[in-house]
Scaffold this motif. Sequence first.
Motif, PDB file in Angstrom:
ATOM      1  N   TYR A 124       0.812  -1.228   0.000  1.00 32.95           N
ATOM      2  CA  TYR A 124       0.000   0.000   0.000  1.00 32.95           C
ATOM      3  C   TYR A 124       0.840   1.271   0.000  1.00 32.95           C
ATOM      4  O   TYR A 124       0.345   2.334  -0.339  1.00 32.95           O
ATOM      5  CB  TYR A 124      -1.017  -0.016   1.160  1.00 32.95           C
ATOM      6  CG  TYR A 124      -0.407   0.137   2.542  1.00 32.95           C
ATOM      7  CD1 TYR A 124       0.189  -0.938   3.173  1.00 32.95           C
ATOM      8  CD2 TYR A 124      -0.417   1.363   3.209  1.00 32.95           C
ATOM      9  CE1 TYR A 124       0.757  -0.804   4.430  1.00 32.95           C
ATOM     10  CE2 TYR A 124       0.149   1.511   4.462  1.00 32.95           C
ATOM     11  CZ  TYR A 124       0.737   0.422   5.058  1.00 32.95           C
ATOM     12  OH  TYR A 124       1.314   0.573   6.299  1.00 32.95           O
ATOM     13  N   GLN A 160       5.167  -0.425  12.339  1.00 31.12           N
ATOM     14  CA  GLN A 160       3.755  -0.499  11.948  1.00 31.12           C
ATOM     15  C   GLN A 160       2.890  -0.917  13.143  1.00 31.12           C
ATOM     16  O   GLN A 160       3.090  -0.408  14.224  1.00 31.12           O
ATOM     17  CB  GLN A 160       3.589  -1.428  10.735  1.00 31.12           C
ATOM     18  CG  GLN A 160       4.272  -0.864   9.487  1.00 31.12           C
ATOM     19  CD  GLN A 160       3.668   0.462   9.044  1.00 31.12           C
ATOM     20  OE1 GLN A 160       2.517   0.756   9.322  1.00 31.12           O
ATOM     21  NE2 GLN A 160       4.465   1.302   8.384  1.00 31.12           N
ATOM     22  N   SER A 161       2.016  -1.895  12.952  1.00 28.76           N
ATOM     23  CA  SER A 161       1.063  -2.197  14.033  1.00 28.76           C
ATOM     24  C   SER A 161       1.696  -2.760  15.299  1.00 28.76           C
ATOM     25  O   SER A 161       1.012  -2.909  16.313  1.00 28.76           O
ATOM     26  CB  SER A 161       0.019  -3.182  13.529  1.00 28.76           C
ATOM     27  OG  SER A 161      -0.900  -2.512  12.736  1.00 28.76           O
ATOM     28  N   LYS A 164       1.155  -0.801  18.453  1.00 25.81           N
ATOM     29  CA  LYS A 164      -0.154  -0.607  19.102  1.00 25.81           C
ATOM     30  C   LYS A 164      -0.194  -1.006  20.578  1.00 25.81           C
ATOM     31  O   LYS A 164      -0.711  -0.252  21.403  1.00 25.81           O
ATOM     32  CB  LYS A 164      -1.239  -1.319  18.295  1.00 25.81           C
ATOM     33  CG  LYS A 164      -1.487  -0.643  16.941  1.00 25.81           C
ATOM     34  CD  LYS A 164      -2.369  -1.482  16.032  1.00 25.81           C
ATOM     35  CE  LYS A 164      -2.625  -0.734  14.712  1.00 25.81           C
ATOM     36  NZ  LYS A 164      -3.244  -1.592  13.706  1.00 25.81           N
ATOM     37  N   PHE A 193      -7.883  -5.350  10.231  1.00 27.19           N
ATOM     38  CA  PHE A 193      -7.330  -4.322  11.124  1.00 27.19           C
ATOM     39  C   PHE A 193      -7.777  -2.902  10.798  1.00 27.19           C
ATOM     40  O   PHE A 193      -7.792  -2.035  11.650  1.00 27.19           O
ATOM     41  CB  PHE A 193      -5.795  -4.417  11.153  1.00 27.19           C
ATOM     42  CG  PHE A 193      -5.107  -4.166   9.841  1.00 27.19           C
ATOM     43  CD1 PHE A 193      -4.737  -5.216   9.017  1.00 27.19           C
ATOM     44  CD2 PHE A 193      -4.809  -2.869   9.426  1.00 27.19           C
ATOM     45  CE1 PHE A 193      -4.100  -4.985   7.804  1.00 27.19           C
ATOM     46  CE2 PHE A 193      -4.161  -2.627   8.230  1.00 27.19           C
ATOM     47  CZ  PHE A 193      -3.813  -3.696   7.413  1.00 27.19           C
ATOM     48  N   ASN A 221      -6.696  -0.602  13.937  1.00 27.98           N
ATOM     49  CA  ASN A 221      -6.369   0.793  13.650  1.00 27.98           C
ATOM     50  C   ASN A 221      -7.218   1.791  14.432  1.00 27.98           C
ATOM     51  O   ASN A 221      -6.694   2.754  15.005  1.00 27.98           O
ATOM     52  CB  ASN A 221      -6.504   1.078  12.150  1.00 27.98           C
ATOM     53  CG  ASN A 221      -5.359   0.459  11.376  1.00 27.98           C
ATOM     54  OD1 ASN A 221      -4.628  -0.378  11.910  1.00 27.98           O
ATOM     55  ND2 ASN A 221      -5.194   0.847  10.138  1.00 27.98           N
ATOM     56  N   GLU A 275       2.201   7.134   4.508  1.00 33.92           N
ATOM     57  CA  GLU A 275       1.016   6.717   5.286  1.00 33.92           C
ATOM     58  C   GLU A 275      -0.038   7.824   5.198  1.00 33.92           C
ATOM     59  O   GLU A 275      -1.227   7.562   5.068  1.00 33.92           O
ATOM     60  CB  GLU A 275       1.379   6.495   6.760  1.00 33.92           C
ATOM     61  CG  GLU A 275       2.300   5.327   7.038  1.00 33.92           C
ATOM     62  CD  GLU A 275       1.587   3.980   7.062  1.00 33.92           C
ATOM     63  OE1 GLU A 275       0.359   3.949   7.066  1.00 33.92           O
ATOM     64  OE2 GLU A 275       2.304   2.963   7.062  1.00 33.92           O
ATOM     65  N   ASN A 282      -7.691   5.540   7.331  1.00 33.63           N
ATOM     66  CA  ASN A 282      -7.349   5.979   8.685  1.00 33.63           C
ATOM     67  C   ASN A 282      -7.896   7.385   8.959  1.00 33.63           C
ATOM     68  O   ASN A 282      -8.319   7.692  10.078  1.00 33.63           O
ATOM     69  CB  ASN A 282      -5.838   5.940   8.886  1.00 33.63           C
ATOM     70  CG  ASN A 282      -5.324   4.516   8.995  1.00 33.63           C
ATOM     71  OD1 ASN A 282      -6.025   3.646   9.511  1.00 33.63           O
ATOM     72  ND2 ASN A 282      -4.125   4.257   8.504  1.00 33.63           N
ATOM     73  N   TYR A 328      -0.105   8.890  15.203  1.00 30.99           N
ATOM     74  CA  TYR A 328      -0.264   7.464  14.890  1.00 30.99           C
ATOM     75  C   TYR A 328       0.621   7.063  13.707  1.00 30.99           C
ATOM     76  O   TYR A 328       1.368   6.087  13.774  1.00 30.99           O
ATOM     77  CB  TYR A 328      -1.749   7.160  14.594  1.00 30.99           C
ATOM     78  CG  TYR A 328      -1.965   5.787  14.018  1.00 30.99           C
ATOM     79  CD1 TYR A 328      -1.826   4.646  14.819  1.00 30.99           C
ATOM     80  CD2 TYR A 328      -2.283   5.610  12.671  1.00 30.99           C
ATOM     81  CE1 TYR A 328      -1.992   3.378  14.270  1.00 30.99           C
ATOM     82  CE2 TYR A 328      -2.458   4.348  12.127  1.00 30.99           C
ATOM     83  CZ  TYR A 328      -2.306   3.232  12.929  1.00 30.99           C
ATOM     84  OH  TYR A 328      -2.469   1.985  12.391  1.00 30.99           O
ATOM     85  N   CYS A 332       3.846   4.467  13.831  1.00 33.26           N
ATOM     86  CA  CYS A 332       3.901   3.297  12.932  1.00 33.26           C
ATOM     87  C   CYS A 332       5.196   3.324  12.130  1.00 33.26           C
ATOM     88  O   CYS A 332       5.706   2.284  11.718  1.00 33.26           O
ATOM     89  CB  CYS A 332       2.746   3.321  11.934  1.00 33.26           C
ATOM     90  SG  CYS A 332       1.171   2.828  12.615  1.00 33.26           S
ATOM     91  N   TYR A 380      -4.791  -9.578  14.536  1.00 37.47           N
ATOM     92  CA  TYR A 380      -5.894  -9.153  13.664  1.00 37.47           C
ATOM     93  C   TYR A 380      -7.024 -10.188  13.691  1.00 37.47           C
ATOM     94  O   TYR A 380      -7.295 -10.783  14.728  1.00 37.47           O
ATOM     95  CB  TYR A 380      -5.417  -8.931  12.224  1.00 37.47           C
ATOM     96  CG  TYR A 380      -4.174  -8.072  12.104  1.00 37.47           C
ATOM     97  CD1 TYR A 380      -4.115  -6.831  12.737  1.00 37.47           C
ATOM     98  CD2 TYR A 380      -3.092  -8.481  11.362  1.00 37.47           C
ATOM     99  CE1 TYR A 380      -2.988  -6.033  12.606  1.00 37.47           C
ATOM    100  CE2 TYR A 380      -1.964  -7.674  11.224  1.00 37.47           C
ATOM    101  CZ  TYR A 380      -1.921  -6.468  11.855  1.00 37.47           C
ATOM    102  OH  TYR A 380      -0.826  -5.696  11.727  1.00 37.47           O
ATOM    103  N   GLY A 397       2.944  -6.696  12.544  1.00 37.54           N
ATOM    104  CA  GLY A 397       2.827  -5.420  11.840  1.00 37.54           C
ATOM    105  C   GLY A 397       3.068  -5.670  10.363  1.00 37.54           C
ATOM    106  O   GLY A 397       3.769  -6.629  10.008  1.00 37.54           O
ATOM    107  N   VAL A 398       2.513  -4.800   9.499  1.00 36.20           N
ATOM    108  CA  VAL A 398       2.681  -5.037   8.065  1.00 36.20           C
ATOM    109  C   VAL A 398       4.109  -4.759   7.580  1.00 36.20           C
ATOM    110  O   VAL A 398       4.436  -4.995   6.434  1.00 36.20           O
ATOM    111  CB  VAL A 398       1.655  -4.254   7.200  1.00 36.20           C
ATOM    112  CG1 VAL A 398       0.265  -4.807   7.384  1.00 36.20           C
ATOM    113  CG2 VAL A 398       1.710  -2.762   7.500  1.00 36.20           C
TER     114      VAL A 398
END
Length: 545
Positions: A124, A160-161, A164, A193, A221, A275, A282, A328, A332, A380, A397-398
């Motif tokens: 992405y 990334q995630s 969290k 997610f 997210n 991002e 998001n 955020y 990430c 997830y 995380g991605v």
Amino acid sequence: MQKKIKLTNSYESKHSSKREKDLFYSLCDKNPNQIKTKDFKNALLKSGLKSNDNRLYDLFQKLDSLGDEIYFKDFIKIISSSELLVEKALRGELALPDFSDFSKSVDEMYDDVIKNKSGELASYIPPLAKVDPNQFGISIVTIDGQIYQRGDCKVDFSLQSMCKPFNYCFALEKFGLELVHKHVGQEPSGRQFNDLTLLTRSLVGKSNKKLTRIPFNPMINAGAIMTAGLINSDDTYEKRLNFVKKQYGKLIGWSANSKFDSKFPRFNKDVAREENFTGYNNLAIGYLLMATGNLPGKKNKLKKDLNTNKNEFDFYIEPTVVDALKLYFSICSLEMTATEVAMAAATLANNGVCPVSQSRVLNQKTVRDCLPILQSSGMYDASGAFFQEVGLPAKSGVGGGVFLVVPQLMGICIFSPRLDEQGNSVRGIEIAKRITSKYLVHIFDGAMTNADRVDPRIPISKWRANSCGEAIWAASIGDIRTLERLASEQKDLSIGNSDMRTPLHLAAAEGQLKVVQFLLEQGVKPVPDRWGGYGYFDAKNNNHK
Ligand code: GLN
């Protein structure tokens, strides 16, 4: 020139105890008065500790300044700064007592799993789409600071995630459980997610019943944007990001004068920018959190500055939403290595105290509140199946990282950027599954034993001796119940002790006929002991008919 540490006799007699002498002798080879410096170093390194561990740095420096041999009086002086740790390491009492065996098993898993090339890179945003897909690293840090590293453990990758759970911890520390959970739930979402669905909760107020909508949990997210929004929300973006970076620094044992590998967390602006450019979903979540009253708006505070008199229509963009998203996206986009992430996970495993700096970073209660949410929602929409099989709190995380927490034992991080459909690292998941299938670390393994799985907390020799000792003892006193239990746990009832005396020998020697019958029914074959004797002779010698 060799430096000699001067010690007076009174120092020696006052301070040296039997414990220190035992440690010293355990390292002696032929000469009982001296040990080899090299042997001492190797024994420490073999236990999994590292020479740049802050707790051992002085000790290794001193060892380097000494000659090839060390005398007892020097030995006690050298170990004085970290005696307990040295003692645990030399006695095989660190969190993973058989560190070399453990490392060998994980090496085998690595060599096997590296062949798996399935999965796709996150695409992405360009910075993630162009990382080397073949990278693969595993790092494991125990609560005592033993470190296993293999492959690409020192490569920076995007958190990334994986950020969290830590953001959630920082919000918990600041506001406490009750307040944080007025804004975000504790429930698994069962959705992807980045899903926009919120959890509907009914609040019973004084006069009426009200429905509110909040993110399902802090690991998706929506929940993570919410917790980012809570972190020091009155400060500027720079201060907030700096605060978060410092907290991460503490989690991984970083400090300005530390000798340890951890570096201050790196912020990758390119990743954050991308991002921002592509993160419409998001952005939608941010406004959704605003619309549902979870993010407190600033419009009223800013009213006097808003341009309401002029003819033009100045479009108002809510700064709270922008601030929460900016923070955020930035968190990430922090980068760390697998070893640093494993260290942060080990800090969680160690109830909030970083294993190498020995500083408390998070309160015990914060960690205990965080781990169950990680367990139920960290992977997830694959969280349920993952927990059932692996049985450990984990977060992916991605960017290709996955970390696992084995409470009271170790933190594990696997980095390999090819992802499955859920966005989890394919090799990361594979390694996690293999670790649980080899070791008794599934949280619900407690009451379960299995002949081919071992508890990594217990030295292998003791593990074997425990079960064979129990069977021998039960056989000799006629305790069939215990033997039945051991059989149902698939323990091998034909294993003998160091004299190769088996449960069958002992049962025969003590005239425990029922036990002999039971063992034979279980398929136990009579084998000779160290002296060539069978149980039959034992029975005869003791006049048991
Ligand atoms: N930055 C990513 C996002 O918000 C993080 C997602 C992830 O790692 N699953 O979409």
